[in-house]
Design a protein around this motif. Sequence first.
Motif, PDB file in Angstrom:
ATOM      1  N   GLU A  71       0.828  -1.215   0.000  1.00 57.39           N
ATOM      2  CA  GLU A  71       0.000   0.000   0.000  1.00 57.39           C
ATOM      3  C   GLU A  71       0.856   1.257   0.000  1.00 57.39           C
ATOM      4  OE1 GLU A  71      -2.912  -0.240   3.120  1.00 57.39           O
ATOM      5  OE2 GLU A  71      -4.087  -1.734   2.057  1.00 57.39           O
TER       6      GLU A  71
ATOM      7  N   TYR C 119      -8.452   2.313  10.399  1.00 56.69           N
ATOM      8  CA  TYR C 119      -7.122   2.241   9.800  1.00 56.69           C
ATOM      9  C   TYR C 119      -6.059   2.067  10.871  1.00 56.69           C
ATOM     10  CZ  TYR C 119      -9.218   3.821   5.402  1.00 56.69           C
ATOM     11  OH  TYR C 119      -9.969   3.928   4.266  1.00 56.69           O
ATOM     12  N   ARG C 259      -8.325  -1.832   4.346  1.00 52.87           N
ATOM     13  CA  ARG C 259      -7.234  -1.662   3.381  1.00 52.87           C
ATOM     14  C   ARG C 259      -7.177  -0.220   2.889  1.00 52.87           C
ATOM     15  NH1 ARG C 259      -4.853  -6.136   4.903  1.00 52.87           N
ATOM     16  NH2 ARG C 259      -4.595  -4.373   6.287  1.00 52.87           N
ATOM     17  N   SER C 263      -2.666  -1.173   5.846  1.00 48.72           N
ATOM     18  CA  SER C 263      -1.773  -2.325   5.989  1.00 48.72           C
ATOM     19  C   SER C 263      -0.386  -1.854   6.400  1.00 48.72           C
ATOM     20  CB  SER C 263      -1.706  -3.110   4.684  1.00 48.72           C
ATOM     21  OG  SER C 263      -1.031  -2.355   3.720  1.00 48.72           O
TER      22      SER C 263
END
Lengths: 119, 222, 374
Positions: A71, C119, C259, C263
Motif C-alpha cells: 500500500e 485504519y 485496506r 496495511s
Amino acid sequence: MNTFQEKTNLTRRQFLRGSGVLAATAILGGILAKFGFNVQARSQEYIAQRANGLYSLDERMTLRKSHENPEILQIYKEFLSPGGVTPLSEKAHHLLHTKYGDEIPELIAELKQHSHQAA
Amino acid sequence: MSQVKGKVLKHAGQTRLMHWIHLICFVILGITGLGFYFKIITIDYIFGGIGNASVVHRWLGVVFTVGPLLYILTNFGRFSRFIDTISTFTKDDFKWLKTMGGYIPGLKGEVPPQDKYNAGQKLLGWLVIICCFLFFVTGFPMWLWRHAMPPQLLGLCYDIHFWDAVIAILAVAGHFFLAAIHPKSRVEFASMMTNGYVEAAVSAHHNEKWFATLQNDSELKA
Amino acid sequence: MRAVEIIEITDNCKSCDHCSSICPTGAITGKLGQKHDINHQKCINCGQCLINCPFNAIQDLNQINKVKQALDDSQKYVVVQTAPAVRVALGEEFGLAPGTSVKGKMFAALRKLGFDQVYDTEFTADLTIMEEGTELIERILRQKGPLPQFTSCCPAWIKYAEDRYPKILPYISSAKSPQQMFGAVAKTYAAQKLNVKPADMYSVSVMPCTAKKYECDRPEMIASGYQDVDVVITTRELAQMIKTAGIDFLNLAEEEADRLIGSSTGAATIFGATGGVMEAALRTAYELLSGETLGKVDFHTVRGLKPVREATVNIPIKELGQTVPVNVGIVTGLKHVDSVIVDVLAGRSKYHFIEVMNCPGGCVNGGGQPIRHD
C-alpha cells in the motif's frame, strides 16, 4: 517515710529481651527495605513486556520492511509521485513534511495559500 | 487498700523528658498531619502556610525519631526492663484483660495483681512501638526518597502513614483519658508529667507485683 | 510555543512531590507539602507525571465527548487510526498481561463503536520511514542538510527542542510524525478514493500519548486544507469508550484494519518501542543504499531500555562503491538528551542519525497508556 527508688540491676533476661527488640526492629527494617527494592525493580517490568509484545508481533509479520508494504508503493505510484516510488516528491513535501519553531508562521501562510488555489 | 506509706519513683528523669518530647512532637505532628490529609487550611496557617507546616512536620518527625532512639541508647537498662515487663504476659495479665482491669462499667470481676504496667498498658506499649516504627519506615522515604521510589510504593507509604496515625491517635486518646481524666487512674498523671513519684499506696494497689519486688529490695538493703 | 492545557494537576494532589522528579522540563512547581501546579509554557504534555502520580491526581484533557459527537453525527465520515503501542497495552484495561497483543480485537471494537473506516497508524509509520529514511540518505550522500539527523515522531521532543534548543531544529527531520502524516493522507488520498468530501471527514486518532493531543492542534497541521487530525484520544480513553459501550472486549473475534491506508509491516509495529524507529529505518536504509536484501532484519544492538544507546552499522553503499560505517544513537527519556544535543551543537557528535523519544522505554510507556501501579 519510705522512698522507693527504681531498680538499677539488669538481669540476663531483661538484657536479651531489650536487645532482641532492637535487633528485631533492625531486621524488620532491612526486610522492608528489601521489599522496597524488589518493588522498585519490578515496577518497570511492564515496559519491557509491552516492548516484547511489539517485537513478537513484528516477528509474526510476513512483511518486515517499510519499503515492501504494497500500500506504500501504491500511494506513491497513484498519488504522491505518480508513476514511480519517489519519496520527497513535491506532493510528499507538501503533505508529509513540516517546519519547526520560527518557520511555522511562514509554513501556515504557504499552506493556506495552497488550499486557496486548490479551491 | 494497703497500709504502706511513702513514695515510689516510677519514672526517672530521662524517661519523663523523653515522654515530654514525644508527647509534644506527637501532638504537633498529629495536628499538622491531619491538616494535610483533610486539607484544613486554618491549621496550615497556624504554622505559617502549607509549605512551612510541612517543614515543621518533617523536622518534628526527626525529633520524634531521634528522641526515643537517644533515650534507648543512653538508658539501655531502663529500656530493657521496660521491654521485659511489657513482653511478660502471665495468667494474671490475661485475667486482667478479661475484666479490662475493672475500667469498663459492665465488666465485673476480680482484678488480679499487676506488674509495673498492667496488661492494658503493656499492649499500649507494644502499639506505640509498632506505630512509631511504621511512622519512621514510611515517613522518611516519603521525604527523602520521594523522587527515587516507584509511585505505587510512595502511595503505599502515604496510606500506611495515615492509617497508622489514625490508630495511634485513638490509642493515645485512650491513654490520655485513663492517665489524666479517669478518677481511678489519674493519680498517676503527676508521676510522668512532673516529679516521677507515685504514692506507695497507689502503687501497691495498682502494681502489686512490681511493688512487692521493690519492697523486697529495700528490705534486703535494710 | 503555545501553552495548551493538556495536563492538569487536580485538587487530589497530596503534595508528595514525586511528579517534579519525573518531569523532564521542570514545568511542575510546588515544594513538598504544597499543592503542585504545571507551568503550561514549559510543559511538553508528555503525561509522564500523570502515569507516575501515586494518587492519580493528574488528568489529561478528556476528548471522549468530541469523538462521541462525531460518531453520532450522520453527516460525518469518521475514520480512526491506532498507534502500534496501543495494541500491546489496551488489553491491560481488560485484565490481560502487559504486552498481550489485542490488535484484532481492537479493530473489531473500533468497528463496533461505529467508526466508518478503521485504519492503522502503522501504515504511515511505514510512510515515515520512506520519507525520513530518504531524507537521511540525502543528508549523508548529498549534504542536503546538517548531520546528525534527529527523528521527529515524538511531539514532546519536538516541543522540547523548540522551547529549549532552537538551534537544533535544522537537525530534526522535516518528516511529520506518523499521526500527522495519516491525517494529511486521510483527508486527501483516502477521501478521494473513498469518494468522501474532506470537509465531511472526521479524523480520530488513538494514541498511547498525551502530547499527541497537543500535536494535532498545532496550527500548521492543515496540509489537507482542513485540520488534518481532528481529535486524539488515549489508550485509556479508548478502553473507557469500549467499556461504556458495553462491548464484551475479550470475546470479540479478531478483525483486520481496513485496506488502502491500513496495511503495515513489522518495521512499523516496532515504532512503539524505543529504538524501533531506528531499527525500521536501518532495515529500509540498508536495502535501499546497498541494493542487497537483508538476511537478518533484527538489529538487536539498538534494542533495550538503556536511556542512551548507540550502534554502528556498516552499510555497503552501492553508489559510492564502498562500505560506510553509519553511527546511530538512541535516546529514551528526555532527561538524557541534553548532553547529546550539546555535543551536536559543538560539532563533536559522531552520529549520523539519532532517535529521541521522550518517554522512558518509548511509546509503550507513553503518558496515555494504562496506569500500572502494581
